[in-house]
Every structure is written in structure tokens, then in C-alpha cells.
Write a protein that holds these residues in place. Structure first.
Motif, PDB file in Angstrom:
ATOM      1  N   GLU A   1     -18.169 -19.566 -12.742  1.00  0.00           N
ATOM      2  CA  GLU A   1     -17.285 -18.934 -13.917  1.00  0.00           C
ATOM      3  C   GLU A   1     -18.491 -18.052 -14.666  1.00  0.00           C
ATOM      4  O   GLU A   1     -19.761 -18.510 -14.402  1.00  0.00           O
TER       5      GLU A   1
ATOM      6  N   CYS B   1     -12.415 -17.221 -22.246  1.00  0.00           N
ATOM      7  CA  CYS B   1     -13.875 -17.700 -22.910  1.00  0.00           C
ATOM      8  C   CYS B   1     -14.954 -16.675 -22.493  1.00  0.00           C
ATOM      9  O   CYS B   1     -15.512 -16.434 -23.053  1.00  0.00           O
ATOM     10  N   CYS B   2     -14.659 -16.294 -21.036  1.00  0.00           N
ATOM     11  CA  CYS B   2     -15.682 -15.241 -20.538  1.00  0.00           C
ATOM     12  C   CYS B   2     -15.761 -14.109 -21.490  1.00  0.00           C
ATOM     13  O   CYS B   2     -16.748 -13.499 -21.715  1.00  0.00           O
TER      14      CYS B   2
ATOM     15  N   TYR C   1     -13.360 -14.052 -13.903  1.00  0.00           N
ATOM     16  CA  TYR C   1     -13.679 -15.360 -14.411  1.00  0.00           C
ATOM     17  C   TYR C   1     -14.615 -16.176 -13.109  1.00  0.00           C
ATOM     18  O   TYR C   1     -15.792 -16.252 -13.588  1.00  0.00           O
TER      19      TYR C   1
ATOM     20  N   CYS D   1     -19.060 -17.485 -17.717  1.00  0.00           N
ATOM     21  CA  CYS D   1     -19.735 -18.190 -18.905  1.00  0.00           C
ATOM     22  C   CYS D   1     -21.015 -18.789 -18.312  1.00  0.00           C
ATOM     23  O   CYS D   1     -22.080 -18.907 -18.876  1.00  0.00           O
TER      24      CYS D   1
HETATM   25 ZN   LIG Z   1     -16.027 -18.803 -19.349  1.00  0.00          ZN
END
Ligand SMILES: [Zn+2]
Length: 653
Positions: free
Chosen positions: A310, A392-393, A358, A312
Motif C-alpha cells: 500500500e 487513505c493514500c 493503492y 501509505c
Molecule cells: Zn493508504
């Protein structure tokens, strides 16, 4: 003396003098005070390092892409509760600012700075008398941990005292309220993120109450040091059985790689220092992927090159390494930071920074909405788009490049400067007795290995220049003002002299090809900090559009050329079978069509190596056999590819 006693003693002292000053600690920037152990390097304030050359082009691409416009059309930001809206009021606002703030100030971009000020005024205005802050609706401590990092960077860049006060008051809130760091919640497993800012604050104020809060956070949250030493999740199948909890979550783990090293400043316990390195070694051994990352889609996923990581986790891992380098000063940590910054970081984004994935894959031969062997992620996870799989990313990716640039240089305790990572930039910082120097670094690194430094100051000034010599850089050559200096791979070379304005230093890092054995005995090819991947023909199809005004779209990418090649290459001597062509780095540095370095290599197709469940099948074991005709292949930097093979079978000659 126990930690509790040492705090008690400190609180009696009227003035806290950094003990290490006597031992010759850095005099110009905030350093650790007792009882914290001194860090190896001292971080420079945001804005001291500015990108130049191709790095400036890359950050400008980012400013013109998602980072510079996301808040204008993505509802999670355009309607954020953190910024006068009625929508999302949790992590997305702070995540975005954690990248926007450093980008605005390393670029000195007035448009981005205006955005930052508007968001920061709103954030600061939410502060309550008891020290809590953020949208009234939010009762969770997790987004505040991110917001603390934002406030700290903003304070460094602007000197805004209001930001410092919000941070101070929040640690007062934590001391006034019971611990709330449950192991089954983000705020709990990520609690030590707060301690990064606690130590940042303590360097500036010396207030022992901040250490009390840090101690309470550490003692009442998950023990990541123990986890990384014992490393219970070696087998990806076990991770599946475990039903994907917080302890196998790739982003938690990427953040936690720094926690033992950060805590070492307080504990002074070698076990914490060792846990930091044990964690990296275990992640490499059981889940390591090409590009220095580890597999997690989005729970620990093993070493197969079709498992994902991912985004993030990539940018958080970079930030963790930047912290660990400052505390521990290890060359290998900085080597790894460059791998992530120059491979995994650009590889997960389109070259124009308008779309991201992602999950990225080292062997990524089809980008599409389809089922894959992810541990837990959905069918959109490898699509390049606005918020594939989850947003989120989309909010968090922006910190990667600008924080990397901000950490290219650090200050040293002998009143000098250290180049911990390379790339074209200019640093302005205080050295010696306070003289301000500017060092301009001209280079195409990592695409080329020659790095030229020019030192400028008002007067001649004597200070040491520390230059990292990567572990892979055997035979590096260092010349300072005409004098040859020893440059041993895996160390910091130190040039101590009186620098006259205009003096130059040349560092030549040999860009010899090398290989690395990977999953199923496959081989990856490296040159300096760059991994090289097969260039595959691409057919892009738009599958969604997210704005009438901006080019924010989701893309499927299908291969138009074959990808199932083994290489005709001697892994022990890759130079023999490969020719290297270099081009000028373009304005869009990671454009596939304009790769700055192209390796020409020979290979043969392996007909049995086929698509399985929408990914490349398991890499055939090496040495592999093929009677197909020999083909001329091009390998380009991983970061320049969206379709790629990075882990290759090696053919029997
Ligand atoms: Zn993320």
C-alpha cells in the motif's frame, strides 16, 4: 537512576542545559537535552533544503498535480471539517497537510503557502482551553497525532508561535487525562507517533512534563520493540488466519519501524536500538520486496513479487527512516531511504502525479479492476486513480517527496553538515560559530553518479562536511578543492577544511550494475539506488473521471507487448551482457517514454509463464530453460514504469 527519578530531578532544575553541549553538540539547531540520549544527526528546519534540477521539476509536477489541487475537488478535503466544511473530520485533512505543508515550503510556492495558511488558521482556531483540538465532532486521538506533525513542520517553516502552543497544550491535555491507547484501535497501535512530536517539542522547551506524557504513551501502548524482535507473523498464510488485525497491518508496521529507535532516545537501552534493526531484517527476510519495501496488501503479504504494498506504507516507511537516520545515523538506513524514494514512491504514481495506486507490484503486468491474490484488498487496488480501493493514500501520499527533500541534509555535532541522501538541491544552514553557508548540489543522481557541490559563504569558514558513501558504492572517488579524500563504502567520509567561497567538491559514486537474488531465486538488476524493470508496451483506458476541471481519472493499463521474459545475464557479472544508455532527465522525470537511463539486455520468452488470476504467475525457478528466439529488451527505472517485470528468471546460457 530510573526514568521516573530522572524526570523528578529534572523538574527541580530551573534551567535545563543540554548536557551534551559540553561534549561538543550542535550549537545552531534544537538538540536533545538530558535525559534524552544525543541523536547522531540534527534535523534542519523545514525550508533549509530546497530542491534543484530534476528534483525541483518532480516537486513542481506534484504541485501542478494532485497535491496542488486535491483540496479543490475531492470532497474529503473540499468539504473537510478541518477546513470549514461539513464532511470528513478524521484523518484526511491532517494527512493532506502533512504533505502540503512541506511541499509548499520546500518549493516556496506562494499559491500553496496561501492554502497552508488558510488550513492552519482553521486548525489552530479549534484549540480548546483543556488542550484538545480539531473538529468538535472528532473524539479520537489518532488524527491529532498526524496534526501534531503538521503543526511542528508549520512552526519550523514559519516560526508561528500559535502552532507551538497548540502542541504544548495538547501534551498538557494528555497529562491531564488517562491513557487511551488501546491495542485494537489506530490511536493505540500508532500512539508512538505522538512521541516523535513530544521529543521535537522537548528539544525546543525542555519542559519535563512533555517527557512525562511521552513516558505514559510508551508504557501504555503496544510494545513494537518486542514485536519486531519476536516477529510472530513470518508466514503470509498465518496472517490470513489471524484475520488481518492491527499487528499485521502494513501501514501500522511501516510507522512502527521507527518506534523502538525513537524510544531509544529516552530508554538508552541497546535493546531498543537493536529492535529497530531487527525489525528491518525480519521484514526483509519474510516479506521483503524489490525497492526496499515489504509486502502488505494491506496486511503482511510475503515476498512474492505479485503481492502488493500500500502506498501509505511506502511514504510512512520513508518518514520512519528519516527519523531513524537522525537518531541512529546508520548508512544502510539512508541507502534504504533512497531505494524507497526513487523506486517505490514514483512507481505507485502516474508520471504527472494525477493518479496513484493503492497497491503496487514488483511484477505488475496488468492494471485493472479485477480480483487478485491480495491478503485483504479489493478489486481496484492496483488501478491508477483518484481513490482506488480506499482514500487513505489519496490523502497521505503527498508527504513522500517533500519530506525526503527536507531530509537530504542534517546538521552534525562538530558544527558541520551531513549529506545523508543525494539528489539536486541547495541547502542554507549554520555551521562553525554560526556562519551561514549555502551548498549547491548539482547532479542527475540517481540517474547518474557524479555529484558536484559548491560551497558559498560570506567569508572563508572552517567546518566539516560529512558525505554518505552508500554500502554499494565500492570505488567511490571524492575530491575536495582539488584534494583527493578517502571515501569508503558504507561510511560517512568527512572533509574538514577551511572552505573559501566557491570551493567545490566532487563525489563520484560508481554506477556499476549489480544484481540481487529474490523470491524463487529470481534476479533483480540495480544501478546505484535504482531498480530496473522491463519496459512493457501500454494501452491506457479511462475507466472513471472525477472532475470536469482537473485531469483526475482512473486508468486501466493493459500490456501491448510480451512480458514473460527470462534474462540472458550472468548475475555475478551483469555488466558483461548489458549496455547502458543515458538521456537527459526530462521535465517529467518519471515519464515512461523518456526514461533517463535505459539498459539494453538480451532475453527469451518463457511460454509457460502466464497470467494467473490477473497477475503474472509465480516467477519460474532459475536457472530457467527456454528455446525461444533471443530478443533485445529494454529495462528502465522502476519508477518510470506502470507495467513492469522487476524480478526476472535467469536463463541457462
Ligand atoms: Zn493508504
Amino acid at each position: 537512576m530510573s526514568h521516573v527519578e530522572s524526570i523528578a530531578v529534572l523538574s527541580l532544575a530551573v534551567i535545563v542545559v543540554p548536557a551534551s553541549v559540553a561534549q561538543g553538540a550542535n550549537k545552531h539547531y534544537p538538540i536533545n537535552r538530558q535525559p534524552l540520549v544525543q541523536t547522531e544527526f540534527v534535523e534542519l528546519p523545514l525550508g533549509a533544503v530546497k530542491p534543484q534540477g530534476w528534483l525541483k521539476d518532480q516537486l513542481t509536477v506534484q504541485a501542478n498535480g494532485l497535491t496542488g489541487h486535491l483540496d479543490e475537488f475531492w470532497p474529503s478535503l473540499s468539504d473537510s471539517l478541518w477546513h470549514g466544511g461539513k464532511g470528513e473530520g478524521w484523518e484526511r485533512g491532517p494527512y493532506y497537510l502533512d504533505g502540503l505543508v512541506p511541499l509548499a515550503y520546500v518549493l516556496d510556492d506562494p499559491r500553496l503557502i496561501a492554502k497552508v495558511k488558510s488550513w492552519m488558521d482553521d486548525m489552530i482556531a479549534t484549540a480548546q482551553p483543556n488542550g484538545w483540538f480539531g473538529p468538535a465532532k472528532n473524539k479520537d486521538r489518532w488524527p491529532l497525532a498526524v496534526a501534531l506533525k503538521v503543526l511542528a513542520q508549520y512552526h519550523e517553516a514559519t516560526g508561528d508561535e500559535r502552532a507551538l502552543k497548540v502542541i504544548q497544550d495538547y501534551f498538557r491535555y494528555l497529562n491531564d487525562n488517562p491513557p487511551d491507547w488501546p491495542d485494537d484501535q489506530w490511536r493505540g497501535v500508532r500512539a508512538m507517533e505522538n512521541v516523535v512530536t513530544a521529543f521535537w517539542l522537548y528539544r525546543r522547551t525542555g519542559d519535563p512534563a512533555v517527557l512525562k506524557a511521552a513516558r505514559s504513551i510508551h508504557d501504555n501502548s503496544f510494545d513494537w520493540a518486542k514485536y519486531f524482535v519476536e516477529f510472530p507473523f513470518k508466514d503470509p498464510a498465518k496472517v490470513r488466519e489471524h484475520k488481518a488485525g492491527h499487528r499485521t497491518h502494513v501501514v501500522n508496521i511501516a510507522m512502527a519501524t521507527k518506534h523502538a529507535g525513537v524510544w531509544y532516545q529516552f530508554s538508552k537501552d541497546d535493546k531498543d536500538r537493536e529492535a529497530a534493526f531487527a525489525g528491518l531484517a525480519n521484514l526483509d527476510k519474510y516479506h521483503g520486496q524489490a525497492t526496499g519495501r515489504f509486502g502488505g496488501d494491506e496486511h503482511l503479504a510475503g515476498r512474492s513479487p505479485t503481492q502488493g504494498t500500500e502506498l501509505c506504507a511506502v511514504v510512512e516507511f520513508m518518514y520512519s527512516l528519516e527519523n531513524l537516520i537522525a537518531v541512529l545515523g546508520d548508512v544502510a538506513l539512508a541507502d534504504r531511504l533512497e531505494l524507497l524514494a526513487y523506486n517505490a514512491n514514483p512507481g505507485a504514481c502516474t508520471a504527472d502525479y494525477w493518479a496513484h495506486q493503492y497497491d503496487q507490484q514488483a511484477n505488475q503486468v496488468l492494471v485493472s479492476k479485477a480480483k487478485r491474490h491480495w491478503q485483504t484488498n479489493g478489486d481496484m487496488a492496483n488501478v491508477y486513480g483518484l481513490e482506488p480501493n480506499f482514500g487513505c493514500c489519496t490523502a497521505n501520499m503527498h508527504q513522500g517527496w517533500p519530506k525526503y527533500v527536507a531530509h537530504l541534509w542534517m546538521a552534525t555535532h562538530d558544527q558541520g553538515l551531513a549529506a545523508v541522501a543525494y539528489g539536486p538541491n541547495r541547502v542554507k544552514a549554520k555551521v562553525a560559530d554560526g556562519a551561514e553557508v549555502t551548498i549547491t548540489q548539482e547532479t542527475d543522481y540517481p540517474f547518474g553518479g557524479t555529484i558536484n557541490f559548491t560551497i558559498d559563504a560570506e567569508q572563508p569558514v572552517k567546518f566539516p562536511l560529512h558525505l554518505r558513501i552508500p554500502v554499494w558504492a565500492d570505488g567511490a572517488k571524492l575530491t575536495a578543492a582539488g584534494e583527493s579524500i578517502e571515501a569508503k563504502a558504507g561510511s560517512f567520509a568527512v572533509v574538514k577544511r577551511t572552505w573559501k567561497p566557491g570551493d567545490t567538491v566532487e563525489l563520484v559514486l560508481p554506477m556499476k550494475l549489480r544484481t540481487e537474488r529474490r523470491y524463487n531465486n529470481a534476479v533483480s538488476v540495480l544501478r546505484g539506488p535504482l531498480y530496473f524493470s522491463l519496459k512493457i508496451g501500454e494501452k491506457w483506458t479511462q475507466i472513471a473521471s472525477h472532475s470536469d476541471k482537473f485531469p483526475s481519472k482512473d486508468w486501466q493499463i493493459e500490456p501491448t507487448t510480451s512480458w514473460n521474459y527470462g534474462l540472458l545475464l550472468d548475475p555475478a557479472n551483469p555488466e558483461a551482457g548489458v549496455t547502458v544508455a543515458t538521456n537527459k532527465v526530462g521535465n517529467v522525470p518519471f515519464d515512461t517514454a523518456a526514461a533517463p537511463v535505459v539498459l539494453k539486455v538480451k532475453g527469451r520468452q518463457i511460454p509457460d509463464w502466464k497470467l494467473v488470476d490477473n497477475s503474472a504467475g509465480d516467477t519460474p525457478a532459475s536457472p530457467a530453460v527456454s528455446s525461444e528466439p533471443t530478443a533485445d529488451l529494454e529495462l528502465i527505472p522502476y519508477g518510470s514504469t506502470r507495467l513492469r517485470i522487476t524480478e526476472f528468471p535467469v536463463l541457462k546460457p
